[in-house]
Scaffold this active site. Sequence first.
Site, PDB file in Angstrom:
ATOM      1  N   CYS A   1     -18.787  -1.445 -18.222  1.00  0.00           N
ATOM      2  CA  CYS A   1     -19.059  -1.362 -16.779  1.00  0.00           C
ATOM      3  C   CYS A   1     -20.293  -2.157 -16.374  1.00  0.00           C
ATOM      4  CB  CYS A   1     -19.244   0.095 -16.368  1.00  0.00           C
ATOM      5  SG  CYS A   1     -19.502   0.261 -14.587  1.00  0.00           S
TER       6      CYS A   1
ATOM      7  N   CYS B   1     -17.791   3.187 -19.986  1.00  0.00           N
ATOM      8  CA  CYS B   1     -19.113   2.750 -19.522  1.00  0.00           C
ATOM      9  C   CYS B   1     -19.595   1.509 -20.265  1.00  0.00           C
ATOM     10  CB  CYS B   1     -20.115   3.885 -19.651  1.00  0.00           C
ATOM     11  SG  CYS B   1     -19.630   5.346 -18.685  1.00  0.00           S
TER      12      CYS B   1
ATOM     13  N   CYS C   1     -26.408   3.609 -13.713  1.00  0.00           N
ATOM     14  CA  CYS C   1     -25.486   4.646 -13.218  1.00  0.00           C
ATOM     15  C   CYS C   1     -25.939   6.035 -13.647  1.00  0.00           C
ATOM     16  CB  CYS C   1     -24.076   4.381 -13.737  1.00  0.00           C
ATOM     17  SG  CYS C   1     -22.887   5.625 -13.182  1.00  0.00           S
TER      18      CYS C   1
ATOM     19  N   GLU D   1       0.822  -1.216   0.000  1.00  0.00           N
ATOM     20  CA  GLU D   1       0.000   0.000   0.000  1.00  0.00           C
ATOM     21  C   GLU D   1       0.854   1.264   0.000  1.00  0.00           C
ATOM     22  OE1 GLU D   1      -3.056   0.279  -0.708  1.00  0.00           O
ATOM     23  OE2 GLU D   1      -3.764  -1.779  -0.497  1.00  0.00           O
TER      24      GLU D   1
ATOM     25  N   ASP E   1      -9.834   5.458  -1.478  1.00  0.00           N
ATOM     26  CA  ASP E   1      -8.835   6.321  -2.127  1.00  0.00           C
ATOM     27  C   ASP E   1      -9.547   7.102  -3.228  1.00  0.00           C
ATOM     28  OD1 ASP E   1      -9.250   4.508  -4.139  1.00  0.00           O
ATOM     29  OD2 ASP E   1      -7.154   3.932  -4.384  1.00  0.00           O
TER      30      ASP E   1
ATOM     31  N   TYR F   1      -6.276   6.258   4.461  1.00  0.00           N
ATOM     32  CA  TYR F   1      -6.491   5.229   3.446  1.00  0.00           C
ATOM     33  C   TYR F   1      -5.605   4.005   3.696  1.00  0.00           C
ATOM     34  CZ  TYR F   1      -6.164   2.311  -0.529  1.00  0.00           C
ATOM     35  OH  TYR F   1      -6.132   1.171  -1.302  1.00  0.00           O
TER      36      TYR F   1
ATOM     37  N   CYS G   1     -13.927   2.572 -14.636  1.00  0.00           N
ATOM     38  CA  CYS G   1     -14.519   3.867 -14.270  1.00  0.00           C
ATOM     39  C   CYS G   1     -13.395   4.891 -14.146  1.00  0.00           C
ATOM     40  CB  CYS G   1     -15.291   3.714 -12.957  1.00  0.00           C
ATOM     41  SG  CYS G   1     -16.365   5.112 -12.572  1.00  0.00           S
TER      42      CYS G   1
HETATM   43  N1  ADE Z   1      -5.057  -4.094  -3.948  1.00  0.00           N
HETATM   44  C1  ADE Z   1      -5.071  -3.690  -2.683  1.00  0.00           C
HETATM   45  N2  ADE Z   1      -4.811  -2.400  -2.579  1.00  0.00           N
HETATM   46  C2  ADE Z   1      -4.594  -1.971  -3.831  1.00  0.00           C
HETATM   47  C3  ADE Z   1      -4.264  -0.749  -4.383  1.00  0.00           C
HETATM   48  N3  ADE Z   1      -4.051   0.309  -3.614  1.00  0.00           N
HETATM   49  N4  ADE Z   1      -4.146  -0.675  -5.714  1.00  0.00           N
HETATM   50  C4  ADE Z   1      -4.315  -1.751  -6.467  1.00  0.00           C
HETATM   51  N5  ADE Z   1      -4.623  -2.923  -5.999  1.00  0.00           N
HETATM   52  C5  ADE Z   1      -4.762  -3.048  -4.695  1.00  0.00           C
END
Ligand code: ADE
Length: 240
Positions: free
Chosen positions: A169, A166, A175, A34, A129, A111, A159
């Site tokens: 999706c 779209c 949506c 992360e 995020d 996050y 997205c």
């Molecule tokens: N899997 C878990 N977190 C992730 C992230 N931030 N970006 C991509 N895949 C993920």
Amino acid sequence: MASFEALLLGWYEHSGRDLPWRRTRDPYSILVSEVMLQQTQVERVIPRYVRWLERWPTAAALADAPLGDVIREWQGLGYNRRAVRLHRAAQRVAASGWPDDLTALPGVGRYTADAVARFALEQDVLPVDTNVRRVVDRTGGAFGSVSAHALIDLGATVCLARVPRCGLCPLSAKCPARGRRYEPLRKQSRFEGSFRQKRARVLSLVAQGTRPASELDGDAVAALVRDGLVRLEDELVSLP
Ligand code: ADE
């Protein structure tokens, strides 16, 4: 009609990405992934994540490594301060275990804390995020923590911020934002010609070997010293 969440989870089953950090529940491994993913693209992170964990498989191993080695291993991922903070976080964890409040760790914001809580500790939280926020805002859907990986993937592959796909999706039929385009949004400032680039160049030189300060950009050195990325002693600049 199926809920947004059911449609999304159905889509994820066949279209979700198989990423190396999704095969573990080890909190240290998830934290490494992360922090790398905070500002670096998935494709660039994958090989570096694998190599990092081969070199330092545990928080204790990373905590014991010299900071200079950690900074050198980080080279190419960008935003090098993350390496210093990740090293400090590993030292905290090695010394006193994982804190209840993960944001107490250096470099861990809301996050990242929620991502570790979800993907390693399996807590019922949804890490949000910018990609996830966009999907939730556009669709108006109610998504729980089971949707975390699916929302990340939908935001990253379908997205998209400016020109959403779209047609691909699973949520498009219901949506409210379907087909809408969005203004360009530059989330990272330009690297070419920036002070960030100057800093990165100086750090890259110092990572290859100690240099006299007189050969380097003074402002960049001062900023790197302040962030703990280099040491300045007797007019020589070296990794810590
Ligand atoms: N899997 C878990 N977190 C992730 C992230 N931030 N970006 C991509 N895949 C993920």
